[in-house]
Write an enzyme that holds these catalytic residues in place. Structure first.
Site, PDB file in Angstrom:
ATOM      1  CB  SER A  36       9.218  -6.170  12.608  1.00 19.26           C
ATOM      2  OG  SER A  36       8.563  -4.958  12.333  1.00 19.26           O
ATOM      3  CG  ASP A  85       5.815  -6.522   5.025  1.00 19.38           C
ATOM      4  OD1 ASP A  85       4.945  -5.802   5.558  1.00 19.38           O
ATOM      5  OD2 ASP A  85       6.893  -6.794   5.570  1.00 19.38           O
ATOM      6  CG  HIS A 118       5.307  -6.849   8.882  1.00 18.57           C
ATOM      7  ND1 HIS A 118       6.530  -6.497   8.343  1.00 18.57           N
ATOM      8  CD2 HIS A 118       5.388  -6.570  10.219  1.00 18.57           C
ATOM      9  CE1 HIS A 118       7.309  -6.006   9.299  1.00 18.57           C
ATOM     10  NE2 HIS A 118       6.641  -6.061  10.443  1.00 18.57           N
TER      11      HIS A 118
END
Length: 337
Positions: free
Chosen positions: A148, A278, A306
């Site tokens: 991320s 995601d 995610h």
């Protein structure tokens, strides 16, 4: 029954009751303390040791296991509002003889938080480079992993300090333009239009908002008790002002597409892992990376959101190990040729 025997049972019962009552009290009254104890125990069980490194007046907090050896060390960069312990689920499935380092990102957990610090993606990459130099991790090129926000930083690091790394793993990285808006991006747009940008879905302040965030980040539906949700919120609330400031910094034009702007400079063999479902960062970002980075290996995980590190830790660990083994094999063939 003999009085001494009876006393022995009473003492034994009391000894067992104390930790049970303490656990129940912690669960009901101080769930945040229970969460901290949980991470402490898990670190110890996996052999991860916590250390601090200083660069001038700046302090980095990190955990590590193993020592540098013939295989590359692995440095792991966590995502927005997380901490070094988020990697424990993957560490569990990695060999104990691998040298692993998990660092708290700038401003997070035990690493220094300063109002004067540069929290842009480029600024964070610079800080991580200082950390690498502090612990002399770049004596030999290492493998860099980021997820991320940490994936965005890892990609920019690989572009700016190519001599430090031998290979790169990006897990659902931020910093890319997308042709398809994710659920999270749509929520942000709706909040902007209604002048409620302070209600960022990734910064919960109630157990209900925490439950919503977990649903947003995970395809797998975890059944989390209300008390644990409260504990997760309690741990985060003191830091929410910082998280808002950080989010605005990394969502700014200066950082929003940092990874995309640096893709052409990434020369290290790169692995991309993305959850197909995601809802935070659309999976189409994987094809953007694949088309721009030479020798890019892409893996899309079915039934995964995610939070790849939490939802599919064994699979993620195996993919990283297989990627490193492949690179080692290719390197050996080159030496023999």
């Amino acid at each position: 029954m003999d009085l001494d025997v009876l006393n022995m049972f009473v003492i034994a019962g009391g000894t067992l009751a104390i930790p049970i009552l303490a656990f129940v009290a912690s669960f009901l009254l101080w769930p945040s303390a229970l969460i901290r104890i949980y991470y402490w125990y898990w670190r110890r069980a996996l052999g991860m040791q916590v250390r601090y490194a200083n660069y001038d007046d700046y302090q980095f907090c990190y955990s590590y296991r193993g020592r540098p050896g013939y295989r590359p060390s692995i440095l792991m960069l966590h995502g927005f509002s997380a901490h070094k312990d988020m990697w424990l689920s993957i560490v569990k499935f990695l060999p104990k003889n691998l040298h692993l380092v998990c660092v708290d990102m700038p401003g997070h957990e035990g690493t220094t938080r300063s109002a004067l610090d540069d929290y842009s993606i480029s600024g964070q990459a610079k800080r991580i480079h200082q950390f690498v130099e502090c612990i002399k991790l770049n004596r030999r090129p290492f493998h860099l992993v980021g997820t991320s926000m940490g994936g965005n930083v890892a990609g920019v690091y690989a572009a700016q300090y190519p001599e430090d790394i031998c290979s790169l793993t990006l897990i659902c990285p931020a910093g890319l333009p997308s042709t398809t808006d994710s659920k999270f991006i749509k929520q942000l747009r709706e909040l902007q239009e209604s002048d409620r940008i302070d209600r960022i879905p990734l910064i919960p302040s109630t157990p209900e908002e925490m439950a919503d965030m977990l649903k947003l980040c995970s395809y797998v539906r975890f059944k989390v008790p209300q008390q644990i949700l409260q504990g997760l919120v309690d741990v985060r609330i003191p830091h929410n002002d910082f998280y808002r400031k950080l989010f605005l910094e990394i969502a700014d034009e200066k950082s929003r597409h940092s990874l995309h702007e640096n893709m052409s400079k990434i020369k290290a063999p790169t692995q991309v892992i993305w959850g197909k479902q995601d809802q935070v960062l659309d999976v189409s970002g994987a094809s953007v990376l694949a088309s721009a980075i030479p020798d890019c290996h892409v893996y899309i995980l079915e039934n995964c959101g995610h939070s790849v590190v939490v939802e599919r830790p064994r699979k993620t660990a195996n993919l990283i190990l297989e990627f490193l083994a492949l690179l080692h094999s290719i390197d050996n063939h080159k030496k023999q040729a």
